[in-house]
Design a protein around this motif. Structure first.
Motif, short mmCIF file in Angstrom:
data_model
loop_
_atom_site.label_atom_id
_atom_site.label_comp_id
_atom_site.label_asym_id
_atom_site.label_seq_id
_atom_site.Cartn_x
_atom_site.Cartn_y
_atom_site.Cartn_z
N LYS A 22 64.03 -31.57 89.29
CA LYS A 22 62.65 -31.16 89.05
C LYS A 22 62.54 -29.65 89.11
O LYS A 22 63.33 -28.97 89.76
N ARG A 23 61.55 -29.13 88.42
CA ARG A 23 61.25 -27.71 88.50
C ARG A 23 61.07 -27.33 89.98
O ARG A 23 60.39 -28.06 90.72
N GLY A 24 61.68 -26.24 90.37
CA GLY A 24 61.56 -25.84 91.77
C GLY A 24 62.75 -26.27 92.61
O GLY A 24 62.89 -25.84 93.74
N GLN A 25 63.62 -27.10 92.03
CA GLN A 25 64.82 -27.51 92.76
C GLN A 25 66.02 -26.69 92.34
O GLN A 25 66.12 -26.26 91.18
N LEU A 26 66.93 -26.49 93.27
CA LEU A 26 68.21 -25.83 93.00
C LEU A 26 69.34 -26.77 93.39
O LEU A 26 69.21 -27.52 94.36
N LEU A 27 70.43 -26.71 92.65
CA LEU A 27 71.64 -27.41 93.08
C LEU A 27 72.36 -26.49 94.06
O LEU A 27 72.70 -25.37 93.71
N GLU B 195 58.00 -21.19 84.40
CA GLU B 195 59.13 -21.66 83.59
C GLU B 195 60.07 -20.54 83.15
O GLU B 195 61.24 -20.79 82.89
N GLY B 196 59.51 -19.34 83.03
CA GLY B 196 60.30 -18.25 82.46
C GLY B 196 61.34 -17.67 83.39
O GLY B 196 62.20 -16.90 82.96
N LEU B 197 61.27 -18.02 84.67
CA LEU B 197 62.27 -17.52 85.61
C LEU B 197 63.49 -18.43 85.53
O LEU B 197 63.41 -19.61 85.86
N LYS B 198 64.61 -17.88 85.08
CA LYS B 198 65.81 -18.70 84.91
C LYS B 198 66.76 -18.50 86.07
O LYS B 198 67.02 -17.36 86.49
N VAL B 199 67.29 -19.60 86.56
CA VAL B 199 68.27 -19.55 87.64
C VAL B 199 69.62 -19.17 87.02
O VAL B 199 70.12 -19.85 86.14
N LEU B 200 70.18 -18.07 87.51
CA LEU B 200 71.39 -17.52 86.93
C LEU B 200 72.57 -17.74 87.88
O LEU B 200 72.56 -17.28 89.01
N ALA B 201 73.58 -18.47 87.39
CA ALA B 201 74.80 -18.64 88.18
C ALA B 201 75.85 -17.73 87.55
O ALA B 201 75.78 -16.51 87.68
N GLY B 202 76.82 -18.28 86.82
CA GLY B 202 77.83 -17.43 86.20
C GLY B 202 77.37 -16.79 84.90
O GLY B 202 77.89 -15.77 84.46
N GLY B 203 76.38 -17.39 84.24
CA GLY B 203 75.82 -16.81 83.02
C GLY B 203 76.56 -17.16 81.74
O GLY B 203 76.13 -16.78 80.65
N THR B 204 77.66 -17.93 81.85
CA THR B 204 78.47 -18.14 80.64
C THR B 204 77.81 -19.08 79.64
O THR B 204 78.17 -19.07 78.46
N ASP B 205 76.88 -19.90 80.08
CA ASP B 205 76.07 -20.69 79.14
C ASP B 205 74.74 -20.00 78.86
O ASP B 205 74.33 -19.87 77.70
N LEU B 206 74.08 -19.53 79.91
CA LEU B 206 72.72 -18.97 79.76
C LEU B 206 72.71 -17.73 78.86
O LEU B 206 71.79 -17.56 78.05
N LEU B 207 73.72 -16.88 78.99
CA LEU B 207 73.69 -15.65 78.19
C LEU B 207 74.03 -15.92 76.73
O LEU B 207 73.64 -15.15 75.85
N VAL B 208 74.72 -17.02 76.47
CA VAL B 208 74.90 -17.44 75.07
C VAL B 208 73.56 -17.94 74.52
O VAL B 208 73.14 -17.56 73.43
N ASP B 209 72.87 -18.76 75.32
CA ASP B 209 71.55 -19.26 74.89
C ASP B 209 70.57 -18.11 74.69
O ASP B 209 69.75 -18.14 73.78
N LEU B 210 70.65 -17.12 75.54
CA LEU B 210 69.76 -15.95 75.40
C LEU B 210 70.07 -15.21 74.11
O LEU B 210 69.17 -14.88 73.33
#
Lengths: 157, 313
Positions: free
Chosen positions: B177-182, B41-56
């Motif tokens: 599902k976990r393990g899937q990518l868009l 679960e701890g491996l996060k899929v990183l695209a542009g980061g503009t949402d994820l890095l705020v959450d981080l």
């Protein structure tokens, strides 16, 4: 994998850096490279104080990981002046009193620079759009827009 | 979910270098799927980061490592084919906003992309990130549903395709599902009689999360009969929402045969809004009704000029 190796060009100089996997570009620039013109304001992409130019585009350096940037080119406010001479955009900010407390200024300059690199003759609306991600808490927007307009020549319509 | 505590000065997360974690940069989709399949679960899929890095930064997520999709070339491509437009998950909002092909074929999507965040955000944020983050207010989501987009998901069991309208199941929740990518967003190429309208209402004119948004796409057959009409709202329900009753009422009629007020009422009745800091539920019902009326009027009077409008408040 504990550290990420990144080759980066910053203000024309090449660096080979080892960075943490959660290290933001903002931190690399300020702490590893001592480019403290890059300011940390909100840290969540809303204020634009940390704006730098990445591969020709304005970005918030608080929302970019340095690990994402292998082979990239970054320009910070320190990269604007050349040979001890301010770049015309910086001089225009001074001439038009576009600096009050100064905290937003590096970000404003970089957003404006990114615009002018793509379009040397933007209209007022384009200037406002280019600055929409930069907050000035002294509210000196008018002078900032006028400073940029002073460099753009006649508006093309 | 924890919200950020007030007074961040005394509560600064340590993001810089001290934490040593994994960073993965696959160069193909197959490699990315493989890495994701082996990770927790701890491996996060990183695209542009503009949402994820705020959450981080706000400590809303635990990150043990990154799977950065930035080096997979096919994910950055926009392809216009005879039947459909294919948009890679890593295509940025700025690419969508500026692409002549997107502006021409999917103007409602281009208009929505142009209003996301700021230039800095649009230069990094991606269509895939916007979809997978699944914010009820995600600006691209209503346009994608309105254009009948299909989302392509890739996992170790292969590729599956899901209509955008079936993908979202709650705030920040999807059927993925976990393990899937868009990997890609596939949009049927709109026929020549397709017109539309995008309206976003927010508390200020830029860098704003929508209080309410509307993507309206109308496909007119010969003689001006409505062959299809999709009225999709953002920020009015736990997920982006199509008001399907509009399709039932308006399909097969001509625009001038419709009572726009009656159609607007379907929107007010069909949404499931909440009170939050961007507006009350009652406000959203009123505005949903008026936006749909306004959008229909614009579509009728301009023949589908794209409007990107914001409230002056």
């Amino acid at each position: 994998m504990e550290k990420v190796k990144v080759r980066l060009t910053v203000n024309g100089n090449s660096f080979c850096l080892e960075v943490g996997a959660k290290e933001r570009l903002l931190d690399t620039l300020r702490e590893q490279l001592r480019l403290t013109g890059v300011k940390e304001g909100c840290s969540i992409g809303e204020c634009g104080a940390c704006t730098v130019i990445l591969n020709g585009e304005a970005v918030n350096s608080c929302l970019v990981l340095t690990g994402q940037l292998d082979q990239s080119e970054v320009v910070t406010v320190e990269g604007l002046a050349q040979d001890g001479r301010l770049e015309p955009l910086q001089q225009a900010f001074i001439d038009h009193h576009a600096v009050q407390c100064g905290f937003c200024t590096p970000g404003m300059l970089m957003s404006a620079k990114a615009l002018l690199m793509k379009d040397p003759h933007p209209g007022r609306e384009q200037i406002k759009t280019a600055l929409e991600g930069n907050l000035c808490r002294c509210t000196g927007y008018q002078q900032i827009i006028e400073a940029i307009e002073s460099l753009t020549g006649p508006e093309r319509e | 979910m924890k919200r950020k505590l007030a007074g961040k000065q005394g509560n600064r997360p340590l993001i810089s270098g001290r934490d040593s974690n994994g960073y993965f940069l696959p160069e193909s989709l197959a490699e990315a799927v493989n890495l994701l399949g082996q990770a927790g679960e701890g491996l996060k899929v990183l695209a542009g980061g503009t949402d994820l890095l705020v959450d981080l930064y706000e400590r809303l997520i635990e990150v043990e490592g990154w799977l950065d999709l930035g080096l997979i070339p096919e994910l950055r491509e926009i392809k216009v084919r005879a039947e459909q437009i294919e948009i890679g998950a890593m295509v940025t909002h700025a690419q969508l906003e500026k692409s002549e092909n997107i502006k021409k074929t999917l103007p409602v999507l281009a208009a929505a992309a142009a209003e996301i965040g700021s230039p800095q955000i649009r230069n990094r944020g991606t269509i895939g990130g916007n979809v997978v983050t699944a914010s009820p207010a995600g600006d691209l989501l209503a346009p994608l549903i309105a254009y009948n987009a299909v989302l392509e998901l890739v996992g170790k069991d292969g590729v599956s395709r899901v209509p955008a309208g079936d993908f979202f199941c709650g705030p920040k929740q999807t059927i993925m599902k976990r393990g899937q990518l868009l990997s890609r967003v596939l949009i049927p190429r709109p026929s020549s009689g397709t017109i539309g309208c995008w309206i976003k209402i927010g508390k200020r004119k830029a860098l704003v999360i929508a209080s309410i948004s509307l993507a309206l796409v109308v496909r007119l057959a010969k003689g001006g009969v409505i062959a299809d009409i999709r009225a999709c709202f953002g920020a009015v329900a736990p997920t982006p929402l199509e008001i399907k009753a509009v399709r039932r009422l308006a399909g097969g009629k001509r625009l001038e045969q419709l009572d726009f007020s009656q159609v607007g009422e379907l929107a007010a009745a069909g949404i499931a809004p909440i009170d939050d800091l961007r507006g009350t539920a009652a406000y959203r019902r009123n505005v949903a009704r008026e936006l749909l009326i306004q959008a229909l009027e614009k579509v009728q009077s301009t023949g589908g000029e794209i409007i990107a409008d914001q409230a002056d408040c």
